[in-house]
Design a protein around this motif. Structure first.
Motif, PDB file in Angstrom:
ATOM      1  N   VAL A 145     -14.356   6.707   8.501  1.00  0.00           N
ATOM      2  CA  VAL A 145     -14.108   7.587   9.642  1.00  0.00           C
ATOM      3  C   VAL A 145     -12.645   8.025   9.556  1.00  0.00           C
ATOM      4  CG1 VAL A 145     -14.022   7.554  12.179  1.00  0.00           C
ATOM      5  CG2 VAL A 145     -15.969   6.573  10.995  1.00  0.00           C
ATOM      6  N   GLY A 146     -12.244   9.041  10.334  1.00  0.00           N
ATOM      7  CA  GLY A 146     -10.911   9.625  10.228  1.00  0.00           C
ATOM      8  C   GLY A 146      -9.759   8.632  10.245  1.00  0.00           C
ATOM      9  N   ALA A 147      -9.851   7.595  11.063  1.00  0.00           N
ATOM     10  CA  ALA A 147      -8.723   6.663  11.160  1.00  0.00           C
ATOM     11  C   ALA A 147      -9.183   5.220  11.052  1.00  0.00           C
ATOM     12  CB  ALA A 147      -7.989   6.890  12.484  1.00  0.00           C
ATOM     13  N   MET A 148     -10.373   5.012  10.478  1.00  0.00           N
ATOM     14  CA  MET A 148     -10.840   3.629  10.322  1.00  0.00           C
ATOM     15  C   MET A 148     -11.932   3.517   9.254  1.00  0.00           C
ATOM     16  SD  MET A 148     -12.513   3.340  14.114  1.00  0.00           S
ATOM     17  CE  MET A 148     -14.090   4.140  14.502  1.00  0.00           C
ATOM     18  N   ASN A 149     -12.048   2.329   8.701  1.00  0.00           N
ATOM     19  CA  ASN A 149     -13.148   2.017   7.789  1.00  0.00           C
ATOM     20  C   ASN A 149     -14.375   1.646   8.625  1.00  0.00           C
ATOM     21  OD1 ASN A 149     -10.520   0.627   6.088  1.00  0.00           O
ATOM     22  ND2 ASN A 149     -11.808   2.109   5.046  1.00  0.00           N
ATOM     23  N   GLY A 167      -8.447  -0.340   3.729  1.00  0.00           N
ATOM     24  CA  GLY A 167      -7.875  -0.767   5.004  1.00  0.00           C
ATOM     25  C   GLY A 167      -7.509  -2.249   4.996  1.00  0.00           C
ATOM     26  N   LEU A 208      -9.637   4.880   2.135  1.00  0.00           N
ATOM     27  CA  LEU A 208      -8.410   4.088   2.269  1.00  0.00           C
ATOM     28  C   LEU A 208      -8.769   2.601   2.268  1.00  0.00           C
ATOM     29  CD1 LEU A 208      -5.316   4.682   2.829  1.00  0.00           C
ATOM     30  CD2 LEU A 208      -5.812   3.715   5.069  1.00  0.00           C
ATOM     31  N   ARG A 232     -13.930  14.790   2.995  1.00  0.00           N
ATOM     32  CA  ARG A 232     -12.543  14.333   3.153  1.00  0.00           C
ATOM     33  C   ARG A 232     -11.870  14.108   1.815  1.00  0.00           C
ATOM     34  NH1 ARG A 232     -10.015   9.442   2.796  1.00  0.00           N
ATOM     35  NH2 ARG A 232      -8.133   9.209   4.038  1.00  0.00           N
ATOM     36  N   THR A 281      -7.201  -3.949   7.842  1.00  0.00           N
ATOM     37  CA  THR A 281      -8.088  -4.555   8.842  1.00  0.00           C
ATOM     38  C   THR A 281      -9.445  -4.828   8.197  1.00  0.00           C
ATOM     39  OG1 THR A 281      -7.002  -3.010  10.344  1.00  0.00           O
ATOM     40  CG2 THR A 281      -8.766  -4.356  11.268  1.00  0.00           C
ATOM     41  N   ARG A 282      -9.943  -3.884   7.412  1.00  0.00           N
ATOM     42  CA  ARG A 282     -11.214  -4.058   6.703  1.00  0.00           C
ATOM     43  C   ARG A 282     -11.182  -5.320   5.851  1.00  0.00           C
ATOM     44  NH1 ARG A 282     -12.715  -3.245   1.533  1.00  0.00           N
ATOM     45  NH2 ARG A 282     -14.771  -2.368   1.062  1.00  0.00           N
ATOM     46  N   THR A 287     -12.957  -0.302  11.687  1.00  0.00           N
ATOM     47  CA  THR A 287     -11.838  -1.245  11.620  1.00  0.00           C
ATOM     48  C   THR A 287     -10.579  -0.478  11.247  1.00  0.00           C
ATOM     49  OG1 THR A 287     -12.069  -1.725   9.248  1.00  0.00           O
ATOM     50  CG2 THR A 287     -13.405  -3.058  10.746  1.00  0.00           C
ATOM     51  N   GLY A 288      -9.489  -0.743  11.950  1.00  0.00           N
ATOM     52  CA  GLY A 288      -8.229  -0.070  11.613  1.00  0.00           C
ATOM     53  C   GLY A 288      -7.092  -0.642  12.441  1.00  0.00           C
ATOM     54  N   THR A 289      -5.889  -0.394  11.992  1.00  0.00           N
ATOM     55  CA  THR A 289      -4.731  -0.917  12.724  1.00  0.00           C
ATOM     56  C   THR A 289      -4.670  -0.308  14.120  1.00  0.00           C
ATOM     57  OG1 THR A 289      -3.540  -1.231  10.681  1.00  0.00           O
ATOM     58  CG2 THR A 289      -2.205  -1.089  12.672  1.00  0.00           C
ATOM     59  N   ARG A 299       0.841  -1.204   0.000  1.00  0.00           N
ATOM     60  CA  ARG A 299       0.000   0.000   0.000  1.00  0.00           C
ATOM     61  C   ARG A 299       0.879   1.257   0.000  1.00  0.00           C
ATOM     62  NH1 ARG A 299      -4.489   0.491   4.558  1.00  0.00           N
ATOM     63  NH2 ARG A 299      -2.673   0.951   5.832  1.00  0.00           N
ATOM     64  N   LYS A 319      -2.430   6.951   1.477  1.00  0.00           N
ATOM     65  CA  LYS A 319      -2.241   7.298   2.890  1.00  0.00           C
ATOM     66  C   LYS A 319      -1.244   8.455   2.921  1.00  0.00           C
ATOM     67  CE  LYS A 319      -2.141   4.666   7.187  1.00  0.00           C
ATOM     68  NZ  LYS A 319      -3.238   5.372   7.826  1.00  0.00           N
ATOM     69  N   TYR A 352      -5.299  13.920   6.176  1.00  0.00           N
ATOM     70  CA  TYR A 352      -5.548  13.976   7.620  1.00  0.00           C
ATOM     71  C   TYR A 352      -5.618  15.416   8.092  1.00  0.00           C
ATOM     72  CZ  TYR A 352      -4.804   9.026   7.179  1.00  0.00           C
ATOM     73  OH  TYR A 352      -4.940   7.722   6.782  1.00  0.00           O
TER      74      TYR A 352
HETATM   75  N1  PLP Z   1      -9.121   4.777   6.950  1.00  0.00           N
HETATM   76  C1  PLP Z   1      -8.231   5.721   7.319  1.00  0.00           C
HETATM   77  C2  PLP Z   1      -8.456   7.110   6.872  1.00  0.00           C
HETATM   78  C3  PLP Z   1      -7.106   5.357   8.092  1.00  0.00           C
HETATM   79  O1  PLP Z   1      -6.223   6.274   8.468  1.00  0.00           O
HETATM   80  C4  PLP Z   1      -6.957   4.020   8.478  1.00  0.00           C
HETATM   81  C5  PLP Z   1      -5.787   3.617   9.266  1.00  0.00           C
HETATM   82  O2  PLP Z   1      -4.802   3.180   8.765  1.00  0.00           O
HETATM   83  C6  PLP Z   1      -7.908   3.078   8.061  1.00  0.00           C
HETATM   84  C7  PLP Z   1      -8.969   3.494   7.299  1.00  0.00           C
HETATM   85  C8  PLP Z   1      -7.749   1.633   8.392  1.00  0.00           C
HETATM   86  O3  PLP Z   1      -6.723   1.047   7.642  1.00  0.00           O
HETATM   87  P1  PLP Z   1      -5.902  -0.186   8.180  1.00  0.00           P
HETATM   88  O4  PLP Z   1      -6.888  -1.213   8.579  1.00  0.00           O
HETATM   89  O5  PLP Z   1      -5.060  -0.614   7.046  1.00  0.00           O
HETATM   90  O6  PLP Z   1      -5.115   0.305   9.342  1.00  0.00           O
END
Ligand code: PLP
Ligand code: COI
Length: 357
Positions: A234-238, A259, A257, A187, A261-262, A301-303, A95, A197, A202
């Motif tokens: 969402v800002g830091a997760m799917n 993801g 993104l 966004r 985790t997604r 879902t996210g790291t 990625r 990414k 952000y």
């Molecule tokens: N969406 C955004 C905007 C993110 O910053 C993240 C975090 O990395 C994710 C989704 C989830 O991605 P991942 O599961 O690869 O961490």
């Protein structure tokens, strides 16, 4: 590509955190960092691990003016037998290279990226926390360096990896989050940089997140940039919804993104016998399904965030509450399976785990 990685160890190691229960996210950094540099005509060179510290870059570096920057996030875990492992590091390396392509930056061989992560984590192994819910978070980053103010791709780059012992991303741990569905700011749009990414995505999201926080929300759920109608991420997760017993999530159509985790959660759910749908989801559909009792759970879902249950969503002043403010059964069973694999408590039939020392 097989550059040798020089290792220069610190003479002044820092004290490790004594309370693994209050690590939070991204506040502490380990003793060392990995760096490798790129110059046009020369390629990647000078791969090294050195003591963690400030970077010296020219004030005219393009990253500082035009945000030519990309990053990744992944974790190393300590198993119960004390050994270490990483979760799907090649996914992050690949990625990173897709983000590089979008941002006109040079690619770095994925195997070499993983070798760099592995070498750094093995050196920093005492920093990988033990407690359940903790990990060592790795932040690979690439920035445009050099000194030129013209708006064009830079000729020099720095790729580096820093590590941070991490607990829970949200201050209230696994407590369900409150989400504001944003209808004014956007966004990302199709054709933009949403799927990469890159730092600008952000910083562009800060204003809406800050305003939402002032109103008591933890996060913003973004809608599509064209019609302001379909939920994105969402800002830091799917985001994943449990609707009519199925797992439903927005497609990765270029503005969200993709993801890791997604992708893992969709695979796990499918293998648990839960039907999975990737399709556009209108906010109106979510509210209707909730009124009719068909929307039973929502989670991110996210790291960093792992599986983050949503307890409440608000849109235009209309509020829906979910799962009685607790983690729902689908989110719980996916969490148990995913985290079990990540921490080595459950078998990994997928080949997602890379064992370290
Ligand atoms: N969406 C955004 C905007 C993110 O910053 C993240 C975090 O990395 C994710 C989704 C989830 O991605 P991942 O599961 O690869 O961490
Ligand atoms: C991650 O989950 O790794 C992220 O990059 C999220 C982050 C922006 C804190």
């Amino acid at each position: 590509m097989d550059l040798e990685i020089q290792i220069l160890k610190t003479n002044t190691p820092k004290a490790k955190p004594s309370d693994e229960g209050s690590l939070g996210f991204g506040k502490l950094f380990t003793d060392h960092m990995f760096l490798v540099e790129y110059d046009e005509g020369r390629g990647w060179h000078d791969a090294r691990i050195q003591p963690y510290g400030s970077l010296a870059i020219d004030p005219a570096s393009p990253v500082l003016h035009y945000s030519q920057e990309i990053f990744e996030g992944l974790k190393a875990y300590r198993r119960n037998d004390g050994g270490l492992q990483m979760f799907r590091p090649w996914e992050n390396a690949n990625r990173m290279n897709r983000s590089a392509e979008r941002m006109c930056m040079p690619q770095l061989d994925a195997d070499f990226q993983v070798k760099a992560m592995r070498t750094l984590v093995e050196l920093e192994q005492d920093w990988v926390p033990h407690r359940e819910g903790t990990s060592l978070y790795l932040r690979p980053t690439m920035i445009a360096t050099g000194a030129e103010l013209g708006v064009h791709p830079a000729k020099s780059y720095l790729y580096y990896i820093i590590c941070s012992p991490a607990g829970s991303y949200y201050k209230n741990g696994m407590a369900p989050v409150k989400i504001h569905i944003e209808d004014h700011y956007v966004r990302a749009v199709k054709g933009g940089t949403g799927a990469a990414k890159t730092g600008g995505n952000y910083s562009a999201s800060l204003k809406a997140a800050f305003d939402a926080e002032k109103k008591g929300f933890d996060q913003v759920l973004w809608l599509d940039g064209r019609e302001n109608k379909y939920v994105e991420e969402v800002g830091a997760m799917n985001m994943v919804f449990v609707m009519d017993g199925k797992l439903v999530t927005a497609p990765t159509g270029g503005s969200i993104l993709p993801g890791i985790t997604r992708k893992s959660v969709l695979q796990l759910a499918g293998d648990m016998g839960i039907a999975v749908e990737e399709r556009p989801i209108a906010v109106e559909e979510l509210f209707r399904a909730h009124e009719e009792g068909r929307l039973t759970e929502a989670f991110g879902t996210g790291t960093a965030a792992v599986i983050s249950p949503v307890g409440l969503m608000e849109y235009h002043g209309k509020v829906m509450e979910l799962s009685g403010g607790k983690i729902g059964p689908v989110a719980q069973s996916i969490y148990d399976t995913l985290v079990g694999i990540q921490r080595g408590d459950r078998p990994d039939p997928y080949g997602w785990i890379m064992k370290l020392s």
